[in-house]
Enzyme design. Sequence first.
Site, PDB file in Angstrom:
ATOM      1  N   LYS A 176     -32.816 -21.460 -11.738  1.00 26.80           N
ATOM      2  CA  LYS A 176     -31.770 -20.538 -12.164  1.00 26.80           C
ATOM      3  C   LYS A 176     -31.455 -19.664 -10.958  1.00 26.80           C
ATOM      4  CE  LYS A 176     -30.607 -16.573 -14.958  1.00 26.80           C
ATOM      5  NZ  LYS A 176     -31.133 -15.417 -15.709  1.00 26.80           N
TER       6      LYS A 176
ATOM      7  N   ALA B 120     -27.112 -13.066 -20.006  1.00 22.32           N
ATOM      8  CA  ALA B 120     -27.099 -11.614 -19.767  1.00 22.32           C
ATOM      9  C   ALA B 120     -26.158 -10.882 -20.712  1.00 22.32           C
ATOM     10  CB  ALA B 120     -26.731 -11.278 -18.322  1.00 22.32           C
ATOM     11  N   GLY B 121     -26.659  -9.743 -21.203  1.00 17.68           N
ATOM     12  CA  GLY B 121     -25.842  -8.841 -22.001  1.00 17.68           C
ATOM     13  C   GLY B 121     -26.013  -8.951 -23.495  1.00 17.68           C
TER      14      GLY B 121
ATOM     15  N   GLY C 110     -29.523  -6.895 -19.138  1.00 20.78           N
ATOM     16  CA  GLY C 110     -30.322  -5.880 -19.808  1.00 20.78           C
ATOM     17  C   GLY C 110     -29.530  -4.767 -20.475  1.00 20.78           C
TER      18      GLY C 110
ATOM     19  N   ASN D 109     -33.312 -12.258 -22.826  1.00 18.44           N
ATOM     20  CA  ASN D 109     -34.668 -11.794 -22.574  1.00 18.44           C
ATOM     21  C   ASN D 109     -34.888 -10.408 -23.170  1.00 18.44           C
ATOM     22  OD1 ASN D 109     -36.808 -11.747 -19.582  1.00 18.44           O
ATOM     23  ND2 ASN D 109     -37.171 -10.939 -21.590  1.00 18.44           N
ATOM     24  N   THR D 110     -34.181  -9.406 -22.624  1.00 16.83           N
ATOM     25  CA  THR D 110     -34.436  -8.014 -22.971  1.00 16.83           C
ATOM     26  C   THR D 110     -34.293  -7.744 -24.464  1.00 16.83           C
ATOM     27  OG1 THR D 110     -33.596  -7.409 -20.791  1.00 16.83           O
ATOM     28  CG2 THR D 110     -33.869  -5.629 -22.380  1.00 16.83           C
TER      29      THR D 110
END
Length: 255
Positions: free
Chosen positions: A94, A182-183, A155, A204-205
């Site tokens: 990635k 992301a986001g 994040g 992830n976050t």
Amino acid sequence: MQLYGKKTTSSLMLGTAQYPSPAVLVDAIRASQAEIITVSLRRETADGSGAGFWNMLTGLGLHILPNTAGCHSVQEAVTTAQMARELFGTNWIKLEVIGHADNLQPDVFALVDAAKILAADGFDVFPYTTDDLVVGEKLIEAGCKVLMPWGAPIGSGQGLRNPDALRAMRAHFPDVPLIVDAGIGKPSDAARAMELGMDGVLLNTAVAQAGDPAGMAKAMSLAIEAGRSGFTADPMQPRDIAVPSTPVLGMAELM
């Protein structure tokens, strides 16, 4: 979802950072039913103290997608990718080349240059990019067979800030796997991404920092499945006027 010749039944890809403990991470991965997990080379250290973390992840029997998180130049990203291939034993990478320190937006010029180098070196590149069509074309020309446009800054949990751009990417790259990266903050964000025709979501976050990571991981998995099913069912399009759901023909008229 088929990525560089490998098929997965899950459209959810899960990151492995920021979890309260390794046990919580494992519970979240299992609850998510994800078959691809991302891991940063920076989780491994020169003295080998990261071996326990690596052994734990490989023991799950999933596809490992190393990333170049934290890299800010072409050389840094390429070197990190080469080290990751040696350590993790995979050509998957990635690719992240960060260009803005505050919003972590990718440096798309350096990203394309790094992608060219890595693709020529035999890597299967998963580029973290913006939702720009021209950048996407350049990445495909560089050898990428997957595009990972951001939904919002990493994040941030802001969801999809530009769904129209993602919709345009789907139309412009009908045969290229598109994974929103992301986001994503809530299950509804993940469902929305899939409703737009995306092939997958990487997050992830939103899971790692939830009060109940395993519960959130399961919710994200269900949302992604629902969103994909909604997209393939060919949903109705919005209308400018109301249309009664109950037929008016044949109804009794009160005089």
